[in-house]
Design a protein around this motif. Sequence first.
Motif, PDB file in Angstrom:
ATOM      1  N   ALA A  78     -11.392 -15.980  -4.997  1.00 27.77           N
ATOM      2  CA  ALA A  78     -10.345 -16.331  -6.281  1.00 27.77           C
ATOM      3  C   ALA A  78      -8.847 -15.764  -4.853  1.00 27.77           C
ATOM      4  CB  ALA A  78     -10.274 -15.739  -7.781  1.00 27.77           C
ATOM      5  N   GLY A  79      -7.835 -16.750  -5.187  1.00 33.96           N
ATOM      6  CA  GLY A  79      -7.071 -16.305  -4.988  1.00 33.96           C
ATOM      7  C   GLY A  79      -6.499 -14.943  -5.751  1.00 33.96           C
ATOM      8  N   GLN A 154      -5.901 -27.128  -8.075  1.00 38.70           N
ATOM      9  CA  GLN A 154      -4.787 -26.721  -6.547  1.00 38.70           C
ATOM     10  C   GLN A 154      -4.871 -25.701  -5.803  1.00 38.70           C
ATOM     11  OE1 GLN A 154      -2.260 -26.526  -9.791  1.00 38.70           O
ATOM     12  NE2 GLN A 154      -2.523 -29.162  -9.735  1.00 38.70           N
ATOM     13  N   PHE A 155      -5.319 -25.567  -4.334  1.00 40.28           N
ATOM     14  CA  PHE A 155      -5.657 -24.275  -4.052  1.00 40.28           C
ATOM     15  C   PHE A 155      -3.888 -23.431  -3.770  1.00 40.28           C
ATOM     16  CE2 PHE A 155      -4.982 -21.570   0.225  1.00 40.28           C
ATOM     17  CZ  PHE A 155      -6.508 -20.745  -0.534  1.00 40.28           C
ATOM     18  N   ILE A 156      -3.936 -22.455  -4.134  1.00 44.81           N
ATOM     19  CA  ILE A 156      -2.263 -21.657  -4.462  1.00 44.81           C
ATOM     20  C   ILE A 156      -1.773 -21.575  -3.462  1.00 44.81           C
ATOM     21  CG2 ILE A 156      -0.875 -20.197  -6.481  1.00 44.81           C
ATOM     22  CD1 ILE A 156      -2.591 -22.701  -7.526  1.00 44.81           C
ATOM     23  N   ALA A 174      -6.541 -17.198  -9.356  1.00 47.07           N
ATOM     24  CA  ALA A 174      -6.300 -18.380  -8.875  1.00 47.07           C
ATOM     25  C   ALA A 174      -7.577 -18.784  -8.592  1.00 47.07           C
ATOM     26  CB  ALA A 174      -5.191 -18.766  -9.316  1.00 47.07           C
ATOM     27  N   GLU A 175      -8.100 -19.424  -9.350  1.00 46.44           N
ATOM     28  CA  GLU A 175      -9.472 -20.602  -8.555  1.00 46.44           C
ATOM     29  C   GLU A 175      -9.207 -22.030  -9.605  1.00 46.44           C
ATOM     30  OE1 GLU A 175     -10.949 -21.123 -11.492  1.00 46.44           O
ATOM     31  OE2 GLU A 175     -12.552 -19.764 -10.764  1.00 46.44           O
ATOM     32  N   MET A 176     -10.643 -22.903  -8.723  1.00 43.09           N
ATOM     33  CA  MET A 176     -10.432 -24.228  -9.318  1.00 43.09           C
ATOM     34  C   MET A 176     -11.189 -25.140  -9.816  1.00 43.09           C
ATOM     35  SD  MET A 176      -9.419 -25.649  -4.917  1.00 43.09           S
ATOM     36  CE  MET A 176      -8.993 -26.660  -5.894  1.00 43.09           C
ATOM     37  N   SER A 199     -10.105 -13.362  -1.730  1.00 40.06           N
ATOM     38  CA  SER A 199     -10.276 -13.980  -0.758  1.00 40.06           C
ATOM     39  C   SER A 199      -8.653 -13.931   0.042  1.00 40.06           C
ATOM     40  CB  SER A 199     -11.075 -15.800  -0.813  1.00 40.06           C
ATOM     41  OG  SER A 199     -10.087 -16.341  -1.330  1.00 40.06           O
ATOM     42  N   ASP A 200      -7.856 -13.908  -1.055  1.00 40.29           N
ATOM     43  CA  ASP A 200      -6.743 -14.215  -0.549  1.00 40.29           C
ATOM     44  C   ASP A 200      -5.467 -13.935  -1.644  1.00 40.29           C
ATOM     45  OD1 ASP A 200      -7.367 -17.217  -1.305  1.00 40.29           O
ATOM     46  OD2 ASP A 200      -4.895 -16.763  -2.258  1.00 40.29           O
ATOM     47  N   TYR A 210      -7.634 -17.353   3.510  1.00 37.02           N
ATOM     48  CA  TYR A 210      -8.679 -17.441   3.039  1.00 37.02           C
ATOM     49  C   TYR A 210      -9.673 -17.550   4.092  1.00 37.02           C
ATOM     50  CZ  TYR A 210     -11.467 -20.497   0.110  1.00 37.02           C
ATOM     51  OH  TYR A 210     -12.746 -21.557   0.221  1.00 37.02           O
TER      52      TYR A 210
HETATM   53  N1  ADE Z   1      -9.897 -19.574  -4.307  1.00 40.57           N
HETATM   54  C1  ADE Z   1      -9.622 -19.363  -3.565  1.00 40.57           C
HETATM   55  N2  ADE Z   1      -8.559 -18.849  -3.421  1.00 40.57           N
HETATM   56  C2  ADE Z   1      -8.027 -19.792  -3.643  1.00 40.57           C
HETATM   57  C3  ADE Z   1      -6.154 -19.752  -4.417  1.00 40.57           C
HETATM   58  N3  ADE Z   1      -5.562 -18.842  -3.690  1.00 40.57           N
HETATM   59  N4  ADE Z   1      -5.771 -20.959  -4.957  1.00 40.57           N
HETATM   60  C4  ADE Z   1      -6.850 -21.359  -5.340  1.00 40.57           C
HETATM   61  N5  ADE Z   1      -8.359 -21.702  -5.352  1.00 40.57           N
HETATM   62  C5  ADE Z   1      -8.901 -20.527  -4.941  1.00 40.57           C
END
Ligand code: ADE
Length: 232
Positions: A78-79, A154-156, A174-176, A199-200, A210
Amino acid sequence: MNRIGIIGAMELEVKELKARMALSKVEKKAGMEFHEGTLNGASVVIVRSGVGKVNAALCTQILADLFHVTHIINTGVAGSLNARLDIGDILISTDALHHDVDATIFGYQPGEVPQLGCREFVADEDLARLAKETCERVNPDIHAYMGRVVSGDQFISDNLIKSRLISQFQGDCAEMEGAAIAHGAYLNQIPFVIIRAISDKADNSAQVDYPVFEAAAAKHSAALVWELVKEI
Ligand code: ADE
């Protein structure tokens, strides 16, 4: 008897666990492969759902209907939205919500699915506590936090969107998929927890961070799941 459904969106998030499980059967449904067997002594079904909330919700329902799982764990990356959460740290869900649902025009809160009666899907307290204790015991070098998962398709990777997810939803990461899994688990009355390694930072640097950190982060989360399943 307990049977734990383990969902990762991407192969990277489940491949380590699949490699370590004692496999008894693989069943295909809706384009997903459900790997049944044992993991560190626990009865499990491990599956890659695919990315996004629709895939995650379908996967959760299949785990409920066809595999009769008693618990659900969502593992992955996740971010981070919370400045205390650094890359490599782990976020264990207190709850999850959809950040991309908007029926505010009808008087609902941002993120609230109409006529459901709740906006946040609350993770199982015992599972979340167990995950935190297990993480601290087996990997004291990794910081584990409890917090809110906000999910959307959405990837943020934008500072302004990140700020909104913090101010509007008090999200910690945030993740999906997490909220869709939580939503499905809630409707089926299955206790769940989401475990996500960072991860970010879901900001303007996310696109660069990421790909560099996703594999190591996914390993952190999977390593915790390996230890956790035997405690449930
Ligand atoms: N998974 C990992 N990093 C993410 C991000 N920044 N937004 C959405 N999903 C993610």
